[in-house]
Design an enzyme around this catalytic site. Structure first.
Site, mmCIF file in Angstrom:
data_model
loop_
_atom_site.group_PDB
_atom_site.id
_atom_site.type_symbol
_atom_site.label_atom_id
_atom_site.label_comp_id
_atom_site.label_asym_id
_atom_site.label_seq_id
_atom_site.Cartn_x
_atom_site.Cartn_y
_atom_site.Cartn_z
ATOM 1 N N GLY A 46 -3.937 126.924 -21.965
ATOM 2 C CA GLY A 46 -2.482 126.663 -21.757
ATOM 3 C C GLY A 46 -2.157 127.399 -20.597
ATOM 4 O O GLY A 46 -2.999 127.429 -19.544
ATOM 5 N N GLY B 57 -1.693 129.440 -18.017
ATOM 6 C CA GLY B 57 -2.029 130.806 -17.923
ATOM 7 C C GLY B 57 -1.271 131.407 -16.765
ATOM 8 O O GLY B 57 -1.098 132.732 -16.805
ATOM 9 N N ARG B 58 -0.432 130.698 -15.894
ATOM 10 C CA ARG B 58 0.306 131.188 -14.855
ATOM 11 C C ARG B 58 1.357 130.433 -14.449
ATOM 12 O O ARG B 58 2.025 130.533 -13.385
ATOM 13 C CB ARG B 58 -0.630 131.387 -13.631
ATOM 14 C CG ARG B 58 -1.338 130.107 -13.226
ATOM 15 C CD ARG B 58 -2.135 130.455 -11.918
ATOM 16 N NE ARG B 58 -2.853 129.414 -11.796
ATOM 17 C CZ ARG B 58 -3.852 129.171 -10.529
ATOM 18 N NH1 ARG B 58 -3.601 130.026 -9.706
ATOM 19 N NH2 ARG B 58 -4.530 128.045 -10.565
ATOM 20 N N LYS C 267 4.715 127.633 -10.766
ATOM 21 C CA LYS C 267 3.342 127.906 -10.953
ATOM 22 C C LYS C 267 3.126 129.533 -9.998
ATOM 23 O O LYS C 267 3.707 129.715 -8.898
ATOM 24 C CB LYS C 267 2.400 127.029 -10.094
ATOM 25 C CG LYS C 267 1.105 127.164 -10.154
ATOM 26 C CD LYS C 267 0.253 125.833 -9.872
ATOM 27 C CE LYS C 267 -1.183 125.905 -10.059
ATOM 28 N NZ LYS C 267 -1.886 124.774 -9.796
ATOM 29 N N GLY D 247 -2.572 135.671 -13.937
ATOM 30 C CA GLY D 247 -1.337 135.088 -14.065
ATOM 31 C C GLY D 247 -0.717 134.539 -12.658
ATOM 32 O O GLY D 247 0.308 133.970 -12.290
ATOM 33 N N ARG E 227 6.978 123.149 -9.025
ATOM 34 C CA ARG E 227 6.475 121.702 -9.115
ATOM 35 C C ARG E 227 7.227 120.656 -9.903
ATOM 36 O O ARG E 227 7.766 121.233 -11.039
ATOM 37 C CB ARG E 227 5.102 121.758 -9.654
ATOM 38 C CG ARG E 227 4.487 120.569 -10.509
ATOM 39 C CD ARG E 227 2.973 120.885 -10.301
ATOM 40 N NE ARG E 227 2.482 121.280 -11.487
ATOM 41 C CZ ARG E 227 1.461 121.711 -12.113
ATOM 42 N NH1 ARG E 227 0.412 121.871 -11.059
ATOM 43 N NH2 ARG E 227 1.204 122.362 -13.156
ATOM 44 N N ARG F 299 -0.035 116.781 -21.117
ATOM 45 C CA ARG F 299 -1.689 116.502 -20.721
ATOM 46 C C ARG F 299 -2.213 115.941 -21.867
ATOM 47 O O ARG F 299 -1.868 116.236 -23.234
ATOM 48 C CB ARG F 299 -2.291 117.844 -20.423
ATOM 49 C CG ARG F 299 -1.617 118.430 -19.319
ATOM 50 C CD ARG F 299 -1.921 120.184 -19.350
ATOM 51 N NE ARG F 299 -0.557 121.059 -18.737
ATOM 52 C CZ ARG F 299 -0.989 121.389 -17.357
ATOM 53 N NH1 ARG F 299 -2.312 121.081 -16.812
ATOM 54 N NH2 ARG F 299 -0.025 122.130 -16.530
ATOM 55 N N ASP G 63 -7.330 118.697 -19.436
ATOM 56 C CA ASP G 63 -6.174 119.645 -19.383
ATOM 57 C C ASP G 63 -5.405 119.385 -18.092
ATOM 58 O O ASP G 63 -4.356 119.516 -17.989
ATOM 59 C CB ASP G 63 -6.536 120.959 -19.790
ATOM 60 C CG ASP G 63 -7.490 121.560 -18.723
ATOM 61 O OD1 ASP G 63 -8.912 121.036 -19.009
ATOM 62 O OD2 ASP G 63 -7.438 122.396 -18.114
ATOM 63 N N ASP H 236 -2.282 119.034 -11.257
ATOM 64 C CA ASP H 236 -2.947 120.090 -11.067
ATOM 65 C C ASP H 236 -4.172 120.152 -10.067
ATOM 66 O O ASP H 236 -5.286 119.917 -10.418
ATOM 67 C CB ASP H 236 -3.748 120.273 -12.400
ATOM 68 C CG ASP H 236 -3.039 121.244 -13.506
ATOM 69 O OD1 ASP H 236 -1.666 121.533 -13.061
ATOM 70 O OD2 ASP H 236 -3.513 121.822 -14.391
HETATM 71 P P1 AMP Z 1 -7.228 125.121 -13.497
HETATM 72 O O1 AMP Z 1 -8.543 124.968 -13.392
HETATM 73 O O2 AMP Z 1 -6.258 125.427 -12.373
HETATM 74 O O3 AMP Z 1 -6.478 123.716 -14.150
HETATM 75 O O4 AMP Z 1 -6.829 125.985 -14.622
HETATM 76 C C1 AMP Z 1 -7.665 126.106 -15.906
HETATM 77 C C2 AMP Z 1 -6.730 126.976 -16.765
HETATM 78 O O5 AMP Z 1 -6.960 128.351 -16.270
HETATM 79 C C3 AMP Z 1 -5.343 126.829 -17.144
HETATM 80 O O6 AMP Z 1 -5.380 127.025 -18.576
HETATM 81 C C4 AMP Z 1 -4.629 127.808 -16.011
HETATM 82 O O7 AMP Z 1 -3.348 128.045 -16.730
HETATM 83 C C5 AMP Z 1 -5.674 128.873 -16.100
HETATM 84 N N1 AMP Z 1 -5.648 129.734 -14.768
HETATM 85 C C6 AMP Z 1 -6.298 129.417 -13.646
HETATM 86 N N2 AMP Z 1 -6.032 130.574 -12.960
HETATM 87 C C7 AMP Z 1 -5.275 131.341 -13.623
HETATM 88 C C8 AMP Z 1 -4.814 132.891 -13.192
HETATM 89 N N3 AMP Z 1 -4.945 133.233 -11.974
HETATM 90 N N4 AMP Z 1 -4.197 133.530 -14.154
HETATM 91 C C9 AMP Z 1 -3.807 132.721 -15.333
HETATM 92 N N5 AMP Z 1 -4.456 131.874 -15.833
HETATM 93 C C10 AMP Z 1 -5.157 130.860 -14.931
HETATM 94 MG MG MG Z 2 -4.919 122.837 -15.154
#
Ligand code: AMP
Ligand code: MG
Length: 483
Positions: A84, A86-87, A107, A120, A170, A177, A246, A256
């Site tokens: 989901g 996450g940040r 973001k 986050g 963004r 997705r 995702d 992303d």
């Molecule tokens: P990504 O590889 O950037 O697409 O991230 C994969 C998942 O990890 C997604 O659900 C993001 O929201 C979560 N995510 C990545 N970095 C962070 C962070 N620093 N804090 C919280 N969630 C994160």
């Molecule tokens: Mg992502």
């Protein structure tokens, strides 16, 4: 401009209300005025305090209903239901004068119910990388999310080393997705899956909804748009790096950004993500992975379509990708597609790529050099680039023959080729220099590089320094997945 919250209001099962956190000494460092105007944002938001008020004040129009979205995804081939935002937070949807809907997504907004073990936050480094990439791809003509602004701060964040937190806003049609569909499908929530489809037909696949087979039309559209997108990545030498489902947009846009790269030396098996030792997402795997991801999405259409219909939609992928790629490569080499010369042209294109790969030539720079190819000259500069001159000479014979047969005026061909082969590309070593300076508080290079990336096909004296292939240190940069 009108603001809306259709996702938050109509897809409540996918939306958790969360307010963005404030960071120490937040500062609106970059604002994309052109994009703001394009999507019809109020002119006063271009002023920092006004935009901050809209974003953070209690009554701020962008602070009324921000939500983190729930989704799942296949990460490196494995299903993960726990994903989901996450940040990131969807702040609002802007409806522009043409009634087009644009998500504004913050973001680096702070923790959400989907942050899992992470903080986050987003760091300045990754925020700059995403900003540069979205603008670079957009101006090359590759579908992508856009960057509206970048907010810096003095808030420390801990990655491999201590860095500073940043945020960006963004913009794209929606943040839906493949993983949103997969989440409801795999958690066996058919009614919610239905709601998601209904929502998509209402707002994003309006034309498909009118089709006699709306679900088939929608799947076909996503397949086609994804195929065309990946054909563009391959022709421009763009490596996404983390093609988990995702990170795949239903709108066929690049989305992303993580440890992406534009190829420097042409290595077809190049892996830009250092957390991908197997090369699942290597450059030449991208077309195959695109189809793998579409298969994962197509599974979620099985309650609505016969297997034969799904196969029909997916079968269109390879044809569209190859056709689009062939057109793009013909343009890059200044070849005019024709039925009678199709086989000869394919051979010329493939041999050229093979020569670049065998001799590890810089992908973009060598293509740009080819734009000067002169039928009446020895093309010394280009020839000297290759060690295997015999092969080069043989290839030139075939290429010259094809160009002569076409009968397009040489100057016209050269001009057209320059419109398909960028002079300036977003190379990692340049992004790294922008980051190093920005981390010291200096955004001069950032702004100048963005200006150069806005005109990638032009040769402008002031931006000449951004056209150079990387020095040796710049080829060996390890782009960390942490962001
Ligand atoms: P990504 O590889 O950037 O697409 O991230 C994969 C998942 O990890 C997604 O659900 C993001 O929201 C979560 N995510 C990545 N970095 C962070 C962070 N620093 N804090 C919280 N969630 C994160
Ligand atoms: Mg992502």
């Amino acid at each position: 401009m009108k603001l809306d919250h259709s996702f938050a209001e109509e897809l409540t099962a996918l939306a958790s209300e969360v307010k963005p956190i404030k960071l120490i000494n937040s500062h609106l460092m970059v604002f994309n005025n052109k994009l703001a105007t394009e999507i019809g944002l109020p002119a006063e938001w271009q002023e920092e305090t006004q935009f901050f008020n809209a974003l953070y004040s209690k009554e701020g129009p962008l602070n009324r209903r921000s939500v983190a979205q729930k989704y799942g995804g296949h990460q490196f081939g494995h299903w993960n239901p726990e994903l989901g935002d996450g940040r990131g937070l969807l702040l609002a949807e802007v409806i522009d004068e043409q009634k087009k809907r644009w998500d504004l997504h913050l973001k680096g907004a702070g923790p959400t119910p989907y942050s899992r073990f992470a903080d986050g936050r987003a760091v300045l480094r990754s925020t700059i990388r995403e900003y540069l990439a979205s603008e670079a791809l957009f101006h090359l003509g590759i579908p992508t999310s856009r960057a509206l602004c970048l907010i810096t701060s003095d808030e420390p964040v801990y990655r491999e080393k201590q860095e500073k937190a940043a945020k960006m806003v963004r913009v794209c049609e929606s943040h839906i997705r493949f993983g949103h569909f997969e989440y409801f499908y795999h958690s066996q929530q058919p009614q919610k899956l239905q709601n998601l489809f209904d929502y998509c037909f209402k707002y994003h696949f309006v034309e498909c909804a009118k089709d006699k087979s709306p679900y088939l039309a929608m799947l076909e559209k996503i397949v086609q748009d994804t195929a065309k997108l990946i054909a563009k990545w391959q022709s421009f030498g763009f490596c996404h790096g983390v093609m988990n489902t995702d990170n795949m947009s239903i709108h066929g846009i690049t989305f992303d950004y993580g440890p992406y790269a534009f190829l420097d030396d042409f290595e077809p098996t190049f892996i830009c993500n250092h957390s991908d030792p197997q090369g699942r997402y290597s450059f030449d795997s991208q077309p195959g992975i695109g189809l793998w991801n579409l298969n994962a999405l197509a599974q979620t259409f099985t309650p609505y379509l016969e297997i034969e219909q799904i196969k029909q939609a997916l079968n269109g992928y390879e044809v569209t990708l190859l056709t689009e790629y062939s057109t793009l490569m013909h343009n890059k080499l200044g070849l005019v597609p024709s039925v009678t010369s199709s086989e000869a042209n394919s051979k010329i294109i493939n041999t050229w790529l093979d020569m670049l790969a065998n001799e590890k030539k810089d992908y973009s720079a060598t293509f740009r050099q080819l734009c000067q190819f002169d039928l009446l000259d020895e093309n010394r500069n280009l020839r000297d680039q290759f060690v295997n001159r015999e092969r080069f000479d043989e290839w030139v014979k075939q290429y010259s023959l094809a160009l002569t047969k076409q009968g397009v005026r040489q100057s016209q061909r050269q001009t057209q080729m320059r419109q398909h082969n960028p002079h300036i590309v977003l190379r990692n070593y340049l992004a790294q220099q922008v980051i190093d300076q920005a981390e010291e508080g200096n955004f001069k290079m950032f702004h100048q590089f963005i200006a150069a990336l806005e005109k990638p096909y032009e040769e402008i004296e002031e931006y000449q320094k951004y056209a150079a292939p990387p020095p040796d240190w710049g080829k060996e940069l390890e782009i960390s997945c942490s962001s």
